[in-house]
Design an enzyme around this catalytic site. Sequence first.
Site, PDB file in Angstrom:
ATOM      1  N   ASN A   1     -10.312  -4.164  -1.929  1.00 63.07           N
ATOM      2  CA  ASN A   1     -10.314  -2.966  -2.777  1.00 63.07           C
ATOM      3  C   ASN A   1      -9.407  -3.129  -3.985  1.00 63.07           C
ATOM      4  OD1 ASN A   1     -12.115  -1.020  -1.828  1.00 63.07           O
ATOM      5  ND2 ASN A   1     -10.762  -0.478  -0.120  1.00 63.07           N
TER       6      ASN A   1
ATOM      7  N   ARG B   1       0.841  -1.211   0.000  1.00 62.59           N
ATOM      8  CA  ARG B   1       0.000   0.000   0.000  1.00 62.59           C
ATOM      9  C   ARG B   1       0.871   1.254   0.000  1.00 62.59           C
ATOM     10  NH1 ARG B   1      -4.934   1.468   4.240  1.00 62.59           N
ATOM     11  NH2 ARG B   1      -5.126   3.667   3.679  1.00 62.59           N
TER      12      ARG B   1
ATOM     13  N   CYS C   1     -18.764  -1.798   0.305  1.00 64.39           N
ATOM     14  CA  CYS C   1     -18.020  -0.662   0.850  1.00 64.39           C
ATOM     15  C   CYS C   1     -18.946  -0.008   1.869  1.00 64.39           C
ATOM     16  CB  CYS C   1     -17.671   0.344  -0.250  1.00 64.39           C
ATOM     17  SG  CYS C   1     -16.945   1.863   0.414  1.00 64.39           S
TER      18      CYS C   1
ATOM     19  N   HIS D   1     -16.722   4.743  -4.284  1.00 64.11           N
ATOM     20  CA  HIS D   1     -15.877   5.900  -3.970  1.00 64.11           C
ATOM     21  C   HIS D   1     -16.060   7.039  -4.980  1.00 64.11           C
ATOM     22  CE1 HIS D   1     -12.926   3.464  -1.197  1.00 64.11           C
ATOM     23  NE2 HIS D   1     -14.183   3.374  -0.832  1.00 64.11           N
TER      24      HIS D   1
ATOM     25  N   TYR E   1     -14.577  10.643  -1.173  1.00 66.20           N
ATOM     26  CA  TYR E   1     -13.455  10.503  -2.122  1.00 66.20           C
ATOM     27  C   TYR E   1     -13.507  11.539  -3.239  1.00 66.20           C
ATOM     28  CZ  TYR E   1     -11.737   6.252   0.080  1.00 66.20           C
ATOM     29  OH  TYR E   1     -11.205   5.351   0.978  1.00 66.20           O
TER      30      TYR E   1
HETATM   31  C1  G6P Z   1     -12.826   3.661   4.026  1.00 61.69           C
HETATM   32  C2  G6P Z   1     -13.047   3.135   2.636  1.00 61.69           C
HETATM   33  C3  G6P Z   1     -12.347   1.810   2.473  1.00 61.69           C
HETATM   34  C4  G6P Z   1     -10.880   1.983   2.776  1.00 61.69           C
HETATM   35  C5  G6P Z   1     -10.705   2.547   4.170  1.00 61.69           C
HETATM   36  C6  G6P Z   1      -9.252   2.871   4.432  1.00 61.69           C
HETATM   37  O1  G6P Z   1     -13.469   2.834   4.947  1.00 61.69           O
HETATM   38  O2  G6P Z   1     -14.398   2.987   2.328  1.00 61.69           O
HETATM   39  O3  G6P Z   1     -12.535   1.354   1.163  1.00 61.69           O
HETATM   40  O4  G6P Z   1     -10.208   0.750   2.665  1.00 61.69           O
HETATM   41  O5  G6P Z   1     -11.445   3.728   4.331  1.00 61.69           O
HETATM   42  O6  G6P Z   1      -9.067   3.116   5.790  1.00 61.69           O
HETATM   43  P1  G6P Z   1      -7.606   3.103   6.405  1.00 61.69           P
HETATM   44  O7  G6P Z   1      -7.815   3.295   7.865  1.00 61.69           O
HETATM   45  O8  G6P Z   1      -6.999   1.763   6.067  1.00 61.69           O
HETATM   46  O9  G6P Z   1      -6.871   4.235   5.755  1.00 61.69           O
HETATM   47 MN    MN Z   2     -14.584   1.667   0.529  1.00 58.02          MN
END
Ligand code: G6P
Ligand code: MN
Length: 423
Positions: free
Chosen positions: A141, A90, A162, A192, A245
């Site tokens: 994702n 990531r 989601c 998103h 987003y």
């Molecule tokens: C939200 C989005 C998810 C994403 C997450 C990331 O919940 O809908 O798709 O994976 O944020 O959160 P994080 O804490 O991993 O940055």
């Molecule tokens: Mn999401």
Amino acid sequence: MRIAVVGAGSGYMPGVIRGLLHRADDLAGTELAFHDPDAAALDVMTRLARGMFAARDAAFTVTSHTALKPALDGASYVFTTFRPGGMAARHLDESIPLRHGVVGQETAGPGGFLMACRSIPVLLEIASLAGPDAWIVNYTNPTNVVTDAVARHTGARVVGLCDQHVGDTEMWAGLLGLPAGRLEADWIGLNHATWAERLRLDGAELDLPALLDDLDVPGGGATPWRDPSRMADLAKALGFLPNSYAKYYFFHDEVVRELREKGTTRAEDIQAMLPAYYEQVRAEAVKADPDPSRERGGGEHGEFAVDVICALHRDEGRRMIVNTPNRGAIAGLPDDAIVEVPALVTRSGPIPLVMGALPGPVRGLTRAIHEYERLASDAAVTGSRRVALQALMAHPFVRSKPVAERILDEGLAAHRAHLPQFA
Ligand code: G6P
Ligand code: MN
């Protein structure tokens, strides 16, 4: 009944376990087949699940597997919540595009493209191993690109999840001064990249343009997930509600500057907290009534996923916002486009509700994102470098062949170990 959980070592599991507990009566007798290639993380979450189920007398059994096939055998539902390459991968998704002046993000833009290329080969393998009647309930994702690849390239049954709309609706309730639990929004579009023109309080339609006219734009308050100030500003300009987003599309260059100034990626920030997080989970697992932190995947993440599984299994026909083939729900998008819309979730799958056209100011943008997603899915399935380049060139963040090319070359090289299709 058997539910396989692929990625069961994930930090999001405490929330998923709570989700299972909240429907324990409806799912009584179910075997949960946990799978993760990371044996240590799998072990922590298996202990936690057993501890939490025992403390609440929930009639679940938990088995754990580091190999995929034994986890999937006989499963009616395959819940997928994994990230190939973990937070290290990531970090690359977030930092490679940024070097070239493009928002680095794990789901939207080139970062999300690279993540799709890693996730999709695993999903295709899962689809080939799962039984023909099994439902793949996917959180991996970018959820709609992954869902598109499974839906168009395999015969498997799949629904994409989601929970963004849950938290976003809550944020809007706060901004508009409305009681959160009673507010419902029709979020429509692509994952998103959804928009809401229709808002109801206790089922009664609200006058959104009037509410937005009266809205004062607050200052600050941004979290890694939500930016109420920019969202309020954006909604007043658009005349309807944007998904959080949308910030990456409509404040792209400002976000690039902020991400660069910040100096660390979101992945690095999460990596720094994970050891203590897993330590806390491990300590809770042995307590009489474990109460693990929900710092990862908070909100309704797990409850939402388990509710979708229950709606499918019990033929509830419950209205839920999911990612599913369009079939006319949104006018102007192809029938097989994976859209995020309110749908009635039944035993034979989600039935998307007819929502009409997208609002004019974002119709073209959403269509462009759809074209990118289709190309991204095809590239991730076939491993065609040409289609991959087309996908990145088509993305609204990029629109430049030289930039697309640089990100693609660096991304494919950096993630080589997870991209067999491009070998
Ligand atoms: C939200 C989005 C998810 C994403 C997450 C990331 O919940 O809908 O798709 O994976 O944020 O959160 P994080 O804490 O991993 O940055
Ligand atoms: Mn999401």
